[in-house]
Design a protein around this motif. Sequence first.
Motif, mmCIF file in Angstrom:
data_model
loop_
_atom_site.group_PDB
_atom_site.id
_atom_site.type_symbol
_atom_site.label_atom_id
_atom_site.label_comp_id
_atom_site.label_asym_id
_atom_site.label_seq_id
_atom_site.Cartn_x
_atom_site.Cartn_y
_atom_site.Cartn_z
ATOM 1 N N GLU A 151 0.876 -1.102 -0.080
ATOM 2 C CA GLU A 151 0.051 0.020 -0.210
ATOM 3 C C GLU A 151 0.941 1.098 0.044
ATOM 4 O O GLU A 151 1.704 1.438 1.082
ATOM 5 C CB GLU A 151 -0.914 -0.088 1.100
ATOM 6 C CG GLU A 151 -1.809 1.254 1.203
ATOM 7 C CD GLU A 151 -1.301 2.546 1.644
ATOM 8 O OE1 GLU A 151 -1.242 3.280 0.745
ATOM 9 O OE2 GLU A 151 -0.803 2.685 2.710
ATOM 10 N N LYS A 162 -6.898 3.431 6.297
ATOM 11 C CA LYS A 162 -7.904 3.758 5.118
ATOM 12 C C LYS A 162 -7.442 2.713 3.850
ATOM 13 O O LYS A 162 -8.298 2.003 3.436
ATOM 14 C CB LYS A 162 -8.168 4.875 4.530
ATOM 15 C CG LYS A 162 -9.012 5.247 3.528
ATOM 16 C CD LYS A 162 -9.097 6.804 3.429
ATOM 17 C CE LYS A 162 -9.967 7.073 2.367
ATOM 18 N NZ LYS A 162 -10.084 8.674 1.889
ATOM 19 N N TYR A 163 -6.327 3.097 3.324
ATOM 20 C CA TYR A 163 -5.733 2.320 2.008
ATOM 21 C C TYR A 163 -5.533 0.968 2.335
ATOM 22 O O TYR A 163 -5.661 0.101 1.421
ATOM 23 C CB TYR A 163 -4.744 3.140 1.492
ATOM 24 C CG TYR A 163 -5.083 4.679 0.878
ATOM 25 C CD1 TYR A 163 -6.242 5.021 0.710
ATOM 26 C CD2 TYR A 163 -4.178 5.775 1.222
ATOM 27 C CE1 TYR A 163 -6.729 6.089 0.309
ATOM 28 C CE2 TYR A 163 -4.329 7.052 0.802
ATOM 29 C CZ TYR A 163 -5.442 7.237 0.477
ATOM 30 O OH TYR A 163 -6.107 8.590 0.151
ATOM 31 N N LYS A 165 -7.021 -1.114 4.329
ATOM 32 C CA LYS A 165 -8.303 -1.549 4.184
ATOM 33 C C LYS A 165 -8.804 -1.982 2.664
ATOM 34 O O LYS A 165 -9.203 -2.930 2.447
ATOM 35 C CB LYS A 165 -9.286 -0.830 4.915
ATOM 36 C CG LYS A 165 -10.857 -1.377 4.894
ATOM 37 C CD LYS A 165 -12.016 -0.421 5.406
ATOM 38 C CE LYS A 165 -12.371 0.740 4.771
ATOM 39 N NZ LYS A 165 -13.421 1.344 5.076
ATOM 40 N N GLU A 166 -8.633 -0.786 2.016
ATOM 41 C CA GLU A 166 -9.134 -0.885 0.454
ATOM 42 C C GLU A 166 -8.186 -2.159 -0.202
ATOM 43 O O GLU A 166 -8.720 -2.739 -0.885
ATOM 44 C CB GLU A 166 -8.934 0.052 -0.336
ATOM 45 C CG GLU A 166 -9.580 1.300 0.059
ATOM 46 C CD GLU A 166 -9.352 2.769 -0.368
ATOM 47 O OE1 GLU A 166 -8.577 2.653 -1.277
ATOM 48 O OE2 GLU A 166 -10.075 3.714 -0.200
ATOM 49 N N LYS A 167 -6.855 -2.296 0.115
ATOM 50 C CA LYS A 167 -6.074 -3.527 -0.353
ATOM 51 C C LYS A 167 -6.658 -4.836 0.056
ATOM 52 O O LYS A 167 -6.493 -5.598 -0.765
ATOM 53 C CB LYS A 167 -4.499 -3.383 0.095
ATOM 54 C CG LYS A 167 -3.814 -1.918 -0.788
ATOM 55 C CD LYS A 167 -3.815 -2.224 -2.276
ATOM 56 C CE LYS A 167 -2.943 -1.365 -3.051
ATOM 57 N NZ LYS A 167 -2.667 -1.624 -4.272
ATOM 58 N N GLU A 169 -9.642 -5.637 1.269
ATOM 59 C CA GLU A 169 -10.973 -5.901 0.785
ATOM 60 C C GLU A 169 -10.709 -6.366 -0.810
ATOM 61 O O GLU A 169 -11.478 -7.367 -1.200
ATOM 62 C CB GLU A 169 -11.855 -4.660 0.841
ATOM 63 C CG GLU A 169 -12.132 -4.493 2.448
ATOM 64 C CD GLU A 169 -13.290 -3.421 2.356
ATOM 65 O OE1 GLU A 169 -13.913 -3.528 3.848
ATOM 66 O OE2 GLU A 169 -13.079 -2.341 1.732
ATOM 67 N N GLU A 170 -9.827 -5.883 -1.243
ATOM 68 C CA GLU A 170 -9.772 -6.101 -3.041
ATOM 69 C C GLU A 170 -8.935 -7.578 -2.860
ATOM 70 O O GLU A 170 -9.355 -8.216 -3.841
ATOM 71 C CB GLU A 170 -8.779 -5.153 -3.371
ATOM 72 C CG GLU A 170 -8.656 -5.286 -4.926
ATOM 73 C CD GLU A 170 -7.627 -4.127 -5.633
ATOM 74 O OE1 GLU A 170 -7.179 -4.480 -6.827
ATOM 75 O OE2 GLU A 170 -7.157 -3.287 -4.807
ATOM 76 N N ASN A 200 -12.184 3.729 10.607
ATOM 77 C CA ASN A 200 -12.062 2.943 9.437
ATOM 78 C C ASN A 200 -12.684 1.764 9.049
ATOM 79 O O ASN A 200 -12.780 1.225 7.832
ATOM 80 C CB ASN A 200 -10.597 3.054 8.713
ATOM 81 C CG ASN A 200 -10.110 4.160 8.481
ATOM 82 O OD1 ASN A 200 -10.390 4.970 7.422
ATOM 83 N ND2 ASN A 200 -9.346 5.003 9.222
#
Length: 236
Positions: A151, A162-163, A165-167, A169-170, A200
Amino acid sequence: MKIRYMLSELWIAFGFPIIVLGIIILVYYFSKKRMKKNVFFYKIFRYIKISSCIIFICFIIIEALIINYPKYNRNSDDYIIVLGAGLDNGGVPNLILRERLDIAIKCTKENLAQYIVLSGGQGTDESTSEAQAMSEYLQAKGIEKNKIILEDKSRDTNENLKYSKEKIEEFSNKSISDIKVKIVTTDFHAFRSSILAKKNGYKNFDNYSSTMPWYFVPSTYARESIAVIKSILFDK
């Protein structure tokens, strides 16, 4: 280099605050009689004293929370997130960050998580992102590349989480609330990182923290109390 760090941190922790406190005491001593004669300035000074007492009490409470927050959870989780802490010479993990990475290695060897998310962007004075520098460090220590997720956009702790989490989840095709996460940071930082994790959307998380050289402790813990207030009030 180590001596320079130590002297710098000791100055921040003790030297500068003592000088400021000394100036305040001297100003008070030489002006208190004049202030008592002037009703307006006396009221202002009284409010300053009351405010200072409130700030000091809040500082003590926050420091107690930071110190006593659980920092060494050995539960097994799905992912480890290592929070960035800066690079030396533009591209090498600094001392604090190396301590965090060594904890991540320890957790991996003890099968406390399958994947490691390395979180940290590239600063203006850095030749690479913190995430990439961390990845190179871990691979040199024997961690397989396919266990590492980068990330590399974040600039602060809130963006780290925050970022990351996105990684996650993806990568997992699951909501972060359904994933167990271990946040690896330094002991003084565990309490604030938990606050931001909750903001978050992290539900199932714990902390495993690294320690730091003693000469970093006073200044980092003192600054962290201010950072906690900032995160509570302004980070979203």
